[in-house]
Design an enzyme around this catalytic site. Sequence first.
Site, PDB file in Angstrom:
ATOM      1  CG  ASP A 103      -1.923  -1.092   1.240  1.00  0.00           C
ATOM      2  OD1 ASP A 103      -2.233  -1.607   0.144  1.00  0.00           O
ATOM      3  OD2 ASP A 103      -2.404  -1.445   2.330  1.00  0.00           O
TER       4      ASP A 103
HETATM    5  N1  URA Z   1      -1.454  -5.878   3.779  1.00  0.00           N
HETATM    6  C1  URA Z   1      -1.899  -4.612   3.756  1.00  0.00           C
HETATM    7  O1  URA Z   1      -2.946  -4.308   4.300  1.00  0.00           O
HETATM    8  N2  URA Z   1      -1.166  -3.691   3.129  1.00  0.00           N
HETATM    9  C2  URA Z   1       0.010  -3.958   2.530  1.00  0.00           C
HETATM   10  O2  URA Z   1       0.647  -3.064   1.980  1.00  0.00           O
HETATM   11  C3  URA Z   1       0.463  -5.279   2.569  1.00  0.00           C
HETATM   12  C4  URA Z   1      -0.290  -6.231   3.183  1.00  0.00           C
END
Ligand code: URA
Length: 234
Positions: A103
């Site tokens: 993310d």
């Molecule tokens: N899970 C999430 O919620 N975000 C990420 O970036 C990776 C795994």
Amino acid sequence: LRIDKFISNTGFGSRKEVKSLLKAGAVKINDITVKSPQTHVDIEKDVVTLYGEEIIYREYIYLMMNKPPGVISATEDKYDETVIDLLDEEFQHFEPFPVGRLDKDTEGLLLLTNDGQLSHKLLSPKKKVPKKYFVRINTLMTNEMVTEVQKGIELDDGYLTMPGDLEILESGNEGFITIMEGKFHQIKRMFIALGSKVTYLKRVEMAGLKLDENLELGEYRELTEDELEYIRTT
Ligand code: URA
């Protein structure tokens, strides 16, 4: 392989730029100057030099990045900086892409490569490639959470996660969580399902490869031979 492709593949410029290098007489194959871009090279046997320096042929690059927050794990984005923007031209030339996504606000280990086959293998849910994250949440973690993660958690869309692992750290609201898949916002959604909220997330391991602690946020390096061999064979 054509000499112009050979040289541009190894990162010494576009095909057009390579053409002028050839024209300038900068390129030799087995000590003989070649000027035609159509000249063929035997990758196994021929020694190619550029201004007298041997060029070691390669087609693929493999990078490990400590992804900073605020940057998108994609090759292009209309509004935001991408992880590719953080790479030097010498690496961008190979057209690498991130192996899976973190993310925008997530930090940590991100692999980048132009090797589609290896990327595919690492992302295949069937291969159950473990991904380990350091996670901080807005409440204390409980033993019940540990059990739930082990059993699998039903997400907001009804999806049941594969069994994972949660290790609670001394602080109580931090831990290491390992998952074998990578659904959209998976860890955040897992904790929402458990009644909490992720406030910080950093990937520390993927496919047994550990994030190099010497990499500052936004820094990257090539994988070592051993690391590459390791992820190729697991
Ligand atoms: N899970 C999430 O919620 N975000 C990420 O970036 C990776 C795994």
